[in-house]
Enzyme design. Structure first.
Site, PDB file in Angstrom:
ATOM      1  N   GLU A  51       0.834  -1.207   0.000  1.00 29.39           N
ATOM      2  CA  GLU A  51       0.000   0.000   0.000  1.00 29.39           C
ATOM      3  C   GLU A  51       0.865   1.252   0.000  1.00 29.39           C
ATOM      4  OE1 GLU A  51      -2.799  -0.127   3.275  1.00 29.39           O
ATOM      5  OE2 GLU A  51      -3.604  -2.068   2.649  1.00 29.39           O
TER       6      GLU A  51
ATOM      7  N   GLU B 291      -8.817   1.570  -4.414  1.00 30.74           N
ATOM      8  CA  GLU B 291      -9.893   1.206  -3.492  1.00 30.74           C
ATOM      9  C   GLU B 291     -10.707   2.423  -3.077  1.00 30.74           C
ATOM     10  OE1 GLU B 291      -8.785  -1.463  -0.329  1.00 30.74           O
ATOM     11  OE2 GLU B 291     -10.742  -1.248   0.668  1.00 30.74           O
TER      12      GLU B 291
END
Ligand code: KIV
Length: 275
Positions: free
Chosen positions: A126, A193
């Protein structure tokens, strides 16, 4: 004159190169999470393109509220089982929180361990600019990296909520910049996301590598969901980006109820089911 044979995207093992070819050809990429052999085998047989052994295993398998506590050893354990099941799908292992943020060397060593000990094809991590040096070092050394931008669940304690990201111009600009930085650092794909669909489309058009959306609109090059959510095994988690394709909670609940009834009534096993 030789005529180029069209690529059969269904035929053999999915590679990172194949994903790039799919983007170019406008063929959407189907992705799901899995954490064990049995489910991974079903997904692979069904023809899924990519399986992510997500750190969502912290929620789904371990019952935690966040993904923060997942470890490299736990991810390796689950990824090994998933890799064994997959003949066609590309398997990606998710680097846990703090396995790639402390030092570049540690990130590199952990990514190497995950690849060597599991047999997965790629890792995911991430973040954007801050992880770009780690991404570059890994990709320069033959470790394919998938990025993850927008809502990044490992930063939940920093943000304090799972609200959509990129909903104001500054945030949207940062996500776009980070996407470009990850592409330049060598990432082969990026998960987006919970961002506005328009931003998902813009980033998808801007990049030459595939975007994989989860709550990022239909214009991404592929989609990913957590398998327990889309099969209706988890019922206490209902974000609008989840489409339920089954209600396995109900099916399993009914089946267990039948089994209990049969055992209590001594109707299981029957003589045919006995030796
Ligand atoms: O951990 C995970 O399952 C993920 C996906 C939801 C993208 O990161």
């Amino acid at each position: 004159m030789s005529i180029a044979k069209p690529i059969d995207f269904e035929d053999r093992k999915v590679t990172t190169l194949r994903l790039l070819q799919m983007k170019k050809a406008g063929v959407k990429i189907s992705c799901l999470t899995a954490y064990d052999y049995t489910i991974a085998k079903i997904l692979d047989n069904a023809g899924i393109d990519l399986i992510l052994v997500g750190d969502s295993l912290g929620n789904v398998v371990q019952g935690n509220d966040t993904t923060i506590s997942v470890t490299v050893d736990e991810t390796i354990y689950h990824t090994k089982a998933v890799v064994k099941a997959c003949e066609r799908a590309l398997v990606v292992a998710d680097m846990p929180f703090m396995s790639y943020q402390v030092t570049g060397d540690e990130a590199f060593r952990n990514a190497g361990r995950m690849m060597k000990e599991t047999g997965c094809t790629a890792i995911k991590l991430e973040g954007g600019a801050s992880v770009a040096p780690a991404v570059k070092r890994m990709t320069d050394s033959g470790i394919p990296v998938m990025g993850h931008l927008g809502l990044t669940p490992q930063s939940i304690n920093q943000f304090g909520s799972y609200r959509a990201r990129g909903t104001n111009p500054d945030e949207a600009e940062k996500i776009k910049n980070d996407a470009k930085i990850l592409e330049d650092a060598g990432a082969f794909a990026i998960v987006l996301e919970k961002i506005p669909a328009n931003l998902g489309r813009e980033i998808t058009e801007m990049l030459s590598i595939p975007t994989i959306g989860i709550g990022a609109g239909s214009q991404c090059d592929g989609q990913i969901l957590v398998y327990t959510d889309m099969l209706g095994l988890t019922i206490d988690f209902n974000p609008r980006f989840v489409r339920r394709y089954a209600n396995l909670q109900e099916t399993v609940n009914n089946s267990i109820g039948e089994y209990i009834k049969d055992v209590k009534a001594s109707s299981f096993p029957s003589s045919e089911e006995s030796y």
